[in-house]
Design a protein around this motif. Structure first.
Motif, mmCIF file in Angstrom:
data_model
loop_
_atom_site.group_PDB
_atom_site.id
_atom_site.type_symbol
_atom_site.label_atom_id
_atom_site.label_comp_id
_atom_site.label_asym_id
_atom_site.label_seq_id
_atom_site.Cartn_x
_atom_site.Cartn_y
_atom_site.Cartn_z
ATOM 1 N N GLY A 44 0.778 -1.237 0.000
ATOM 2 C CA GLY A 44 0.000 0.000 0.000
ATOM 3 C C GLY A 44 0.807 1.283 0.000
ATOM 4 O O GLY A 44 0.328 2.318 0.469
ATOM 5 N N LEU A 45 2.044 1.244 -0.533
ATOM 6 C CA LEU A 45 2.849 2.457 -0.620
ATOM 7 C C LEU A 45 2.575 3.183 -1.930
ATOM 8 O O LEU A 45 2.051 2.614 -2.885
ATOM 9 C CB LEU A 45 4.347 2.101 -0.537
ATOM 10 C CG LEU A 45 4.823 1.410 0.740
ATOM 11 C CD1 LEU A 45 6.315 1.052 0.607
ATOM 12 C CD2 LEU A 45 4.600 2.292 1.957
ATOM 13 N N GLN A 46 2.932 4.476 -1.964
ATOM 14 C CA GLN A 46 2.817 5.272 -3.185
ATOM 15 C C GLN A 46 4.190 5.333 -3.851
ATOM 16 O O GLN A 46 5.186 5.653 -3.204
ATOM 17 C CB GLN A 46 2.324 6.683 -2.856
ATOM 18 C CG GLN A 46 0.938 6.731 -2.232
ATOM 19 C CD GLN A 46 -0.142 6.211 -3.180
ATOM 20 O OE1 GLN A 46 -0.125 6.514 -4.379
ATOM 21 N NE2 GLN A 46 -1.074 5.431 -2.648
ATOM 22 N N TRP A 47 4.230 5.058 -5.150
ATOM 23 C CA TRP A 47 5.494 4.981 -5.866
ATOM 24 C C TRP A 47 5.546 5.997 -6.994
ATOM 25 O O TRP A 47 4.538 6.294 -7.628
ATOM 26 C CB TRP A 47 5.711 3.576 -6.445
ATOM 27 C CG TRP A 47 5.746 2.508 -5.399
ATOM 28 C CD1 TRP A 47 4.703 1.764 -4.946
ATOM 29 C CD2 TRP A 47 6.893 2.082 -4.647
ATOM 30 N NE1 TRP A 47 5.119 0.895 -3.963
ATOM 31 C CE2 TRP A 47 6.456 1.061 -3.761
ATOM 32 C CE3 TRP A 47 8.233 2.445 -4.643
ATOM 33 C CZ2 TRP A 47 7.321 0.412 -2.891
ATOM 34 C CZ3 TRP A 47 9.097 1.802 -3.778
ATOM 35 C CH2 TRP A 47 8.645 0.798 -2.915
ATOM 36 N N GLY A 48 6.737 6.509 -7.258
ATOM 37 C CA GLY A 48 6.972 7.407 -8.386
ATOM 38 C C GLY A 48 8.283 7.042 -9.040
ATOM 39 O O GLY A 48 9.092 6.290 -8.497
#
Length: 243
Positions: free
Chosen positions: A232-236
């Motif tokens: 559930g992490l946000q990645w870029g």
């Protein structure tokens, strides 16, 4: 001595290498650090790798001959042939996604220079970035004196430059506990199009710290591993500085 007779029992319960290390395999894929008295101090996780040449030539004979003729060659990165005329270097990175008991989640990885901390949360620290497959490799240190604060830690490896070439490397992830035997996981499955691999999960099972072999290859990067394990992490997108 706590581990004086360890090798005899391990031979019946685990796959043991010639060096006495426990090899986590499909058949014997879990190992309890707690039950072996090895869940204290700093746990060092090492990724070592070198390019595979046996697909193109007789690795045993040519490597030995080249080593004798060019003794300093081992200090330079090998170049391997891609599919077609192109030549590529492969840059493997060692990383760790973590989830603490208080719900804190994050990642420690070379990309973005997210090195973590060994003496404060998340109690996980990356030593540096090996871009050329040197003998030392890359190390992640996990402070097991704070093991009660861990819920789960996913050790994974990804190819930074995007070239899908796991099948062209000899890579091994080795865990060195503060006590007891080292644990080895060889990345020897052929997955020519994969860009990332979940290697091992370290879980706190009611106070029992258990290491479990995963060896799950995916065709994407961190975000795909995240979805696979429900982090559930946000990645870029991120980049490394040029060397």
């Amino acid at each position: 001595m706590l581990f004086g007779n360890w090798g005899y029992g391990a031979a019946r319960q685990f796959d043991v290498t010639g060096t006495g290390a426990v090899e986590l395999t499909k058949r014997h894929h879990t190992f309890s650090l707690t039950k072996q008295g090895a869940a204290t101090g700093n746990l060092r996780v090492n990724l070592s790798w070198r390019m595979r040449t046996s697909d193109f030539m007789d690795d045993r004979s040519t490597s030995l001959g080249a080593g004798l003729r060019h003794p300093f060659r081992k200090f330079t990165p090998d170049v391997v042939a891609a599919q077609g005329p192109a030549m590529v270097n492969v840059d493997l990175d060692l990383a760790c996604m973590y989830e603490l008991q208080d719900g804190t989640k994050g990642v420690v990885q070379p990309l973005g220079n997210i090195l973590g901390s060994i003496n404060s949360p998340p109690y996980i620290q990356l030593s540096g970035d090996d871009r050329f497959g040197s003998g030392a490799g890359e190390d992640i240190y996990i402070n097991m004196d704070h093991r009660d604060e861990f819920k789960r830690l996913l050790i994974f490896v990804y190819i930074y430059d995007g070239t899908p070439a796991f099948d062209r490397t000899h890579a091994t992830v080795t865990l060195y506990p503060g006590n007891g035997p080292q644990l080895e996981i060889a990345l020897h499955e052929r997955a020519p199009e994969a860009r990332s691999c979940a290697v091992v999960m370290i879980e706190n099972r009611g106070g029992d710290i258990v290491v479990r072999r995963e060896m799950k290859y995916v065709y994407g990067f961190q975000s795909e591993l995240d979805r696979l394990y429900g982090w559930g992490l946000q990645w870029g997108r991120g980049y490394k500085s040029k060397v």
